[in-house]
Write a protein that holds these residues in place. Structure first.
Motif, PDB file in Angstrom:
ATOM      1  N   LEU A  36      64.257  34.219  35.732  1.00 32.04           N
ATOM      2  CA  LEU A  36      65.196  33.104  35.523  1.00 32.04           C
ATOM      3  C   LEU A  36      65.977  32.837  36.813  1.00 32.04           C
ATOM      4  N   PHE A  37      65.968  33.810  37.705  1.00 31.33           N
ATOM      5  CA  PHE A  37      66.557  33.609  39.037  1.00 31.33           C
ATOM      6  C   PHE A  37      66.048  32.308  39.664  1.00 31.33           C
ATOM      7  N   PHE A  38      64.794  32.005  39.432  1.00 32.64           N
ATOM      8  CA  PHE A  38      64.219  30.805  40.059  1.00 32.64           C
ATOM      9  C   PHE A  38      64.829  29.518  39.499  1.00 32.64           C
ATOM     10  N   CYS A  39      65.486  29.614  38.357  1.00 32.90           N
ATOM     11  CA  CYS A  39      66.156  28.428  37.806  1.00 32.90           C
ATOM     12  C   CYS A  39      67.647  28.463  38.071  1.00 32.90           C
ATOM     13  N   ASP A  40      68.104  29.518  38.710  1.00 30.86           N
ATOM     14  CA  ASP A  40      69.544  29.652  38.884  1.00 30.86           C
ATOM     15  C   ASP A  40      70.095  28.546  39.766  1.00 30.86           C
ATOM     16  N   ASP A  41      71.170  27.982  39.279  1.00 26.80           N
ATOM     17  CA  ASP A  41      71.865  27.014  40.110  1.00 26.80           C
ATOM     18  C   ASP A  41      72.941  27.769  40.864  1.00 26.80           C
ATOM     19  N   GLU A  42      72.656  28.047  42.109  1.00 26.64           N
ATOM     20  CA  GLU A  42      73.526  28.853  42.956  1.00 26.64           C
ATOM     21  C   GLU A  42      74.984  28.414  42.868  1.00 26.64           C
ATOM     22  N   ARG A  43      75.194  27.137  42.719  1.00 21.92           N
ATOM     23  CA  ARG A  43      76.570  26.646  42.773  1.00 21.92           C
ATOM     24  C   ARG A  43      77.382  27.019  41.541  1.00 21.92           C
ATOM     25  N   ARG A  44      76.711  27.451  40.492  1.00 21.08           N
ATOM     26  CA  ARG A  44      77.481  27.752  39.285  1.00 21.08           C
ATOM     27  C   ARG A  44      77.649  29.244  39.025  1.00 21.08           C
ATOM     28  N   PHE A  45      76.765  30.065  39.548  1.00 19.09           N
ATOM     29  CA  PHE A  45      76.722  31.417  39.023  1.00 19.09           C
ATOM     30  C   PHE A  45      76.602  32.441  40.168  1.00 19.09           C
ATOM     31  N   LEU A  46      75.513  32.437  40.843  1.00 20.32           N
ATOM     32  CA  LEU A  46      75.291  33.479  41.844  1.00 20.32           C
ATOM     33  C   LEU A  46      76.195  33.371  43.067  1.00 20.32           C
ATOM     34  N   HIS A  47      76.770  32.198  43.258  1.00 19.15           N
ATOM     35  CA  HIS A  47      77.599  32.022  44.457  1.00 19.15           C
ATOM     36  C   HIS A  47      78.786  32.967  44.448  1.00 19.15           C
ATOM     37  N   ARG A  48      79.127  33.515  43.272  1.00 18.31           N
ATOM     38  CA  ARG A  48      80.253  34.437  43.193  1.00 18.31           C
ATOM     39  C   ARG A  48      79.945  35.784  43.830  1.00 18.31           C
ATOM     40  N   ALA A  49      78.677  36.073  44.006  1.00 19.70           N
ATOM     41  CA  ALA A  49      78.321  37.381  44.554  1.00 19.70           C
ATOM     42  C   ALA A  49      78.240  37.302  46.069  1.00 19.70           C
ATOM     43  N   PRO A  50      79.148  37.986  46.783  1.00 23.14           N
ATOM     44  CA  PRO A  50      79.037  37.961  48.243  1.00 23.14           C
ATOM     45  C   PRO A  50      77.798  38.705  48.711  1.00 23.14           C
ATOM     46  N   TRP A  51      77.364  39.698  47.939  1.00 17.59           N
ATOM     47  CA  TRP A  51      76.177  40.463  48.330  1.00 17.59           C
ATOM     48  C   TRP A  51      75.069  40.259  47.317  1.00 17.59           C
ATOM     49  N   LEU A  52      73.982  39.709  47.788  1.00 22.88           N
ATOM     50  CA  LEU A  52      72.784  39.577  46.964  1.00 22.88           C
ATOM     51  C   LEU A  52      71.735  40.465  47.618  1.00 22.88           C
ATOM     52  N   LEU A  53      71.191  41.388  46.842  1.00 22.55           N
ATOM     53  CA  LEU A  53      70.114  42.251  47.353  1.00 22.55           C
ATOM     54  C   LEU A  53      68.836  41.806  46.664  1.00 22.55           C
ATOM     55  N   MET A  54      67.768  41.749  47.384  1.00 23.53           N
ATOM     56  CA  MET A  54      66.544  41.203  46.795  1.00 23.53           C
ATOM     57  C   MET A  54      65.340  42.041  47.175  1.00 23.53           C
ATOM     58  N   ARG A  55      64.505  42.313  46.161  1.00 25.79           N
ATOM     59  CA  ARG A  55      63.250  43.009  46.427  1.00 25.79           C
ATOM     60  C   ARG A  55      62.113  42.054  46.105  1.00 25.79           C
ATOM     61  N   THR A  56      61.328  41.745  47.082  1.00 23.22           N
ATOM     62  CA  THR A  56      60.153  40.919  46.819  1.00 23.22           C
ATOM     63  C   THR A  56      59.090  41.222  47.856  1.00 23.22           C
ATOM     64  N   ASP A  57      57.842  41.018  47.499  1.00 28.93           N
ATOM     65  CA  ASP A  57      56.757  41.246  48.457  1.00 28.93           C
ATOM     66  C   ASP A  57      55.912  39.997  48.610  1.00 28.93           C
ATOM     67  N   GLY A  58      56.474  38.876  48.223  1.00 26.74           N
ATOM     68  CA  GLY A  58      55.599  37.705  48.264  1.00 26.74           C
ATOM     69  C   GLY A  58      56.299  36.402  48.593  1.00 26.74           C
ATOM     70  N   TYR A  59      55.504  35.359  48.520  1.00 22.39           N
ATOM     71  CA  TYR A  59      55.933  34.011  48.891  1.00 22.39           C
ATOM     72  C   TYR A  59      56.473  33.320  47.644  1.00 22.39           C
ATOM     73  N   PHE A  60      57.801  33.141  47.576  1.00 24.36           N
ATOM     74  CA  PHE A  60      58.328  32.502  46.375  1.00 24.36           C
ATOM     75  C   PHE A  60      58.838  31.078  46.604  1.00 24.36           C
ATOM     76  N   VAL A  61      58.488  30.514  47.752  1.00 23.79           N
ATOM     77  CA  VAL A  61      58.948  29.168  48.079  1.00 23.79           C
ATOM     78  C   VAL A  61      58.507  28.118  47.039  1.00 23.79           C
ATOM     79  N   PRO A  62      57.266  28.171  46.525  1.00 22.61           N
ATOM     80  CA  PRO A  62      56.892  27.156  45.526  1.00 22.61           C
ATOM     81  C   PRO A  62      57.859  27.113  44.345  1.00 22.61           C
ATOM     82  N   ALA A  63      58.377  28.274  43.938  1.00 20.73           N
ATOM     83  CA  ALA A  63      59.311  28.291  42.809  1.00 20.73           C
ATOM     84  C   ALA A  63      60.634  27.609  43.176  1.00 20.73           C
ATOM     85  N   LEU A  64      61.047  27.695  44.423  1.00 26.30           N
ATOM     86  CA  LEU A  64      62.284  27.015  44.836  1.00 26.30           C
ATOM     87  C   LEU A  64      62.117  25.501  44.710  1.00 26.30           C
ATOM     88  N   PHE A  65      60.897  25.050  44.952  1.00 19.96           N
ATOM     89  CA  PHE A  65      60.632  23.612  44.837  1.00 19.96           C
ATOM     90  C   PHE A  65      60.635  23.147  43.382  1.00 19.96           C
TER      91      PHE A  65
END
Ligand code: GDP
Length: 482
Positions: A204-233
């Protein structure tokens, strides 16, 4: 082979059409300003908006990166265990926020993850920092002027590689809590797990609207091994900005990679010496990238697949078996074949084919393979240096055949701005029919996409939501930009 524009390269070309800024020390990282000498024209140019946003992002990395007062303060808050300073509605304007990427698996995976995380960092105004447990610091120059993108040694959170979606800080848990926004404010950081094993809630991270929710976190840690740009689109929150950044959707990786990835001098030496010795003087260059996922022993069905693909697609000439062969003509075309793979068996066979027999066209075919490491040893610097050099060299060819599912192959063709012929992944040890297919674009494939429509909030075929995000040739459920 006169199209390597050696002497005539102008400053604009050197800076890749404005993608790069001048002012870095040239000698400390020769590839940064010299790669244009080794490349044909840019396959795609950066948009003015991308250039503007890159300059802004550089300023952000400079203001927030390691060694700054802002970084010290943010790291201190993280280690003190205090909830972040943004308990109010919004972070103070100009406050620094961070995205720490924990890349893992092979180098191709790492590179795709870095490009994706960088784009996410740009979209959400976060400084990108890389966990440095891998060899990345040895093989890539710093991309941002006056700021390091490597996470300092004494980062308060230890063993980043061991974080999983199970930790209480994970997005998976936060998104399911009653008051997600408040939960974010209570946590020291938010961990986003985009591993293959991640769940519906992680994605559901891929649907997150940064401006409403995650922007509150100064530190975001992320584990990924792949290309997730298509989901951002596919996230409506970013659509307008992404349209402006990338008026053409098929070269996102190409442009990001040219901005970010500058091999260090040692790797650049491997690249340029090989190029100058074996590739430069041929009339045409063909890359063949072989990645076998069924073990490191050679397989006849894969050799058959390579031969069938290159023959059917007219990438390599047929040979004549009858004597006397085609008389060799002076001025015959020369073709250099750059093969890469962990095994040298495929290379030996193809080289022997063109040594043993003459070509029907009279072309001279020379076949090269820089290394055969036999086994994957990711994380070891010399091994990773060779892997990077070979991906880069693949990108310097004119046409390329890659192995489906391989991120190594995606990086090779993506760096080169080349639309590959992709060999399908064999099943049951049989050569697939057809053996390969021309891809729709030069973009990498996203292997673990979401199956959820952010707009309707329902499950959906995400390869059918917008015209520029489609399923991949080599992985039916994967997504790629076209
Ligand atoms: P993927 O597994 O094909 O998606 O690609 P990765 O790059 O993520 O992982 C494979 C790793 O195996 C590479 O990073 C290298 O360490 C090694 N490897 C695989 N194929 C080759 C090759 O053709 N040449 C070299 N030098 N290393 C390779």
């Amino acid at each position: 082979a006169s199209f390597w524009p050696l002497a005539s390269t102008s400053t604009k070309e050197k800076l890749l059409g404005g993608l790069l800024v001048p002012g870095f020390n040239e000698r400390s990282c020769l590839s940064r300003y010299h790669s244009a000498f080794y490349r044909k024209n840019m396959a795609r140019s950066p948009s003015p908006h991308l250039i503007k946003r890159l300059r802004e992002h550089e300023a952000l990395q400079h203001r927030c990166g390691p060694g700054t007062e802002a970084y010290r303060a943010a790291a201190a808050r993280l280690s003190s265990g205090h909830p972040n300073a943004t308990d109010g509605d919004d972070a103070a304007p100009g406050a620094c926020k961070y995205l720490v990427l924990v890349p893992y698996r092979g180098l191709g995976n790492n590179i795709l993850a870095m490009a994706s995380a960088f784009l996410y960092a740009v979209l959400t105004d976060r400084a990108l920092l890389l966990d440095r447990t891998t060899s990345l610091g040895d093989i890539f120059c710093e991309p941002f002027p006056g700021a390091s993108w490597l996470l300092p040694q004494h980062f308060p959170i230890r063993n980043l590689q061991n974080l999983t979606g199970e930790v209480p800080e994970s997005y998976r848990h936060l998104v399911q809590s009653d008051d997600a926004a408040a939960s974010v404010s209570r946590r020291r950081y938010v961990f986003v797990d985009l591993d293959h094993s991640c769940t519906y809630h992680d994605k559901l991270f891929f649907c997150d609207d940064e401006r409403r929710f995650l922007h509150r976190a100064p530190w975001l840690l992320m584990r990924t091994d792949g290309y997730f740009v298509p989901a951002l689109f596919l996230n409506p929150a970013y659509q307008e900005e992404l349209d402006r950044l990338f008026p053409r959707k098929d070269a996102v990786f190409y442009l990001l990679a040219h901005y970010l990835f500058h091999p260090t001098n040692k790797v650049w030496g491997l690249i340029t010496r090989f190029h100058d010795s074996y590739l430069k003087n041929s009339d045409e260059r063909l890359g063949i990238q072989i990645r076998v996922f069924d073990g490191d022993t050679p397989f006849q069905h894969i050799l058959d697949q390579i031969l069938a693909c290159t023959s059917q697609e007219h990438l390599l000439p047929d040979v004549v078996t009858q004597e006397p062969p085609h008389p060799s003509t002076t001025g015959a075309q020369s073709k250099a074949v750059l093969m890469t793979g962990l095994s040298s068996w495929y290379y030996e066979n193809i080289r022997w084919k063109y040594w043993q027999s003459a070509t029907a066209t009279g072309e001279a075919v020379s076949v090269y393979q820089p290394s055969h490491e036999e086994h994957q040893l990711s994380g070891y610097t010399t091994h990773d240096m060779k892997a990077l050099a070979e991906m880069y060299l693949l990108g310097m060819t004119d046409k390329i055949v890659t192995s489906g599912w391989s991120t190594f192959g995606y990086v090779g063709h993506g760096l080169g701005g080349l639309t590959p012929w992709i060999m399908f992944r064999p099943e049951n040890h049989t050569t697939p029919n057809p053996p390969c297919q021309r891809a729709k674009s030069m973009e990498p494939c996203m292997h673990g996409p979401p199956f959820y429509d952010c707009r309707t909030k329902h499950g959906a075929d995400t390869g059918k939501l917008v015209p520029h995000v489609q399923h991949c040739e080599d992985m039916s459920w994967g997504l790629k930009l076209v």
